[in-house]
Design an enzyme around this catalytic site. Sequence first.
Site, mmCIF file in Angstrom:
data_model
loop_
_atom_site.group_PDB
_atom_site.id
_atom_site.type_symbol
_atom_site.label_atom_id
_atom_site.label_comp_id
_atom_site.label_asym_id
_atom_site.label_seq_id
_atom_site.Cartn_x
_atom_site.Cartn_y
_atom_site.Cartn_z
ATOM 1 N N ARG A 102 0.816 -1.218 0.000
ATOM 2 C CA ARG A 102 0.000 0.000 0.000
ATOM 3 C C ARG A 102 0.853 1.273 0.000
ATOM 4 O O ARG A 102 0.522 2.272 0.628
ATOM 5 C CB ARG A 102 -0.963 0.023 1.202
ATOM 6 C CG ARG A 102 -1.956 -1.100 1.187
ATOM 7 C CD ARG A 102 -2.939 -0.998 0.020
ATOM 8 N NE ARG A 102 -3.743 -2.215 -0.065
ATOM 9 C CZ ARG A 102 -3.413 -3.276 -0.820
ATOM 10 N NH1 ARG A 102 -2.331 -3.259 -1.586
ATOM 11 N NH2 ARG A 102 -4.159 -4.348 -0.843
ATOM 12 N N SER B 177 -10.572 -0.885 3.740
ATOM 13 C CA SER B 177 -9.831 -1.298 4.930
ATOM 14 C C SER B 177 -9.202 -0.073 5.579
ATOM 15 O O SER B 177 -8.484 0.676 4.917
ATOM 16 C CB SER B 177 -8.722 -2.285 4.556
ATOM 17 O OG SER B 177 -9.304 -3.461 4.073
ATOM 18 N N GLU C 48 -4.188 2.720 7.024
ATOM 19 C CA GLU C 48 -3.938 2.770 5.577
ATOM 20 C C GLU C 48 -4.551 4.068 5.038
ATOM 21 O O GLU C 48 -4.044 4.679 4.115
ATOM 22 C CB GLU C 48 -4.609 1.555 4.933
ATOM 23 C CG GLU C 48 -4.458 1.488 3.434
ATOM 24 C CD GLU C 48 -5.166 0.260 2.853
ATOM 25 O OE1 GLU C 48 -5.084 -0.833 3.441
ATOM 26 O OE2 GLU C 48 -5.795 0.408 1.798
#
Length: 333
Positions: A204, A252, A323
């Site tokens: 990510r 998420s 994230e």
Amino acid sequence: MAAVAMTTWQENMAVEAAAETRPAWADYFNDEMIDFWLGEVLWNQDMAKFTSYGVGGCAEAIIWPASVRELSLLLKGIRRLNIPWRLVGGGSNILVADEGLKGITLIFGKRFATIEVVGEKDGLVDVRVEAGCSLARLVNWCAEQGLSGLEFAAGIPGSVGGALVMNAGAWGGDISQVIRSITVMDEYGECCDKEAGQLHYGYRSWGEDAGLIAVAGVFGLQRGDKAAIKEKCRKVVAARMKQQPQEASCGSFFKNPPQGRSAGELIELAGLKGKRLGGAMVSEKHGNFLINTGSATAHDLVRLMHLVQSTVNEKFGVLLEPEVRLLGFAGGN
Ligand SMILES: Cc1cc2nc3c(=O)[nH]c(=O)nc-3n(C[C@H](O)[C@H](O)[C@H](O)COP(=O)(O)OP(=O)(O)OC[C@H]3O[C@@H](n4cnc5c(N)ncnc54)[C@H](O)[C@@H]3O)c2cc1C
């Protein structure tokens, strides 16, 4: 003009309170930019409209650059005037503070979204895509052209630029596996191309400095069967719909820890599913989704984030890292 250019953003903060809908720097921004910037500036815009979370305060100014040249000129001007700025794509991985965003928020959108085939080598078709293109449009376009490689991304919201920077991924695939090169622009408005080997992609993350802008990416895609590609995309989207909550979220919220249980499992085992603070809630369906039940503020979501982090840390000794990017909060951009 010279006096205007010498006036800094910080010095003008003091008088800003007097301006109701425009920040204090609006006039000298217009004066400075008038010679080369004819595009629209939207003042005092509610950022909730531009994020999948649907929360957050107002951005003092929003500009949609429509070309590399425009972006470069804007960055040079913004730098001269010492105005804070940031870049946003589809807004599907950002949480904007209730206090809003100071300075200029640049958004890559439909005006900067060309898709073109630029070559074919080593058995791969090179497709260059500008950062404002939505990932969904690119995935559909690839399926229509019979080009395979991005099926994993079916159903991931946001822009191509955001996907390049976040190394968006799902079902074992991610952007780093298909990217050949990226055109980047630095904060001085200078552009260069970086080959895949020069990029430092990780989980990510594209591994580049904050402040570097992804302007366009070249994806290396394989020729494949159109019907099979479409079917794969359909299955990926169906699996998403089954597993993921449909309420407003950023997907998420936390990164999975490097080893051991996933963030979602840790949150579920900590007994946090269904935990609610104000209008923010840990989804009952998926522990790693912090959702806006409809009335959440950014403050609610941040409080819930901290509660999840501290509870999981106390129980399992794991500090979950968001994230989702926090914008407009102390210490953030
Ligand atoms: C329902 C839902 C499901 C999701 N599922 C997934 C998933 O399966 N996998 C996954 O990886 N993500 C997923 N996400 C998260 C999100 O969609 C991705 O991270 C997406 O790639 C972000 O793109 P964006 O354009 O919306 O970025 P934004 O949210 O606009 O920005 C994210 C960050 O990237 C920066 N940025 C954006 N564009 C650029 C650019 N051109 N140059 C430099 N910096 C830039 C911003 O400053 C910010 O820091 C999901 C989100 C939602 C809401």
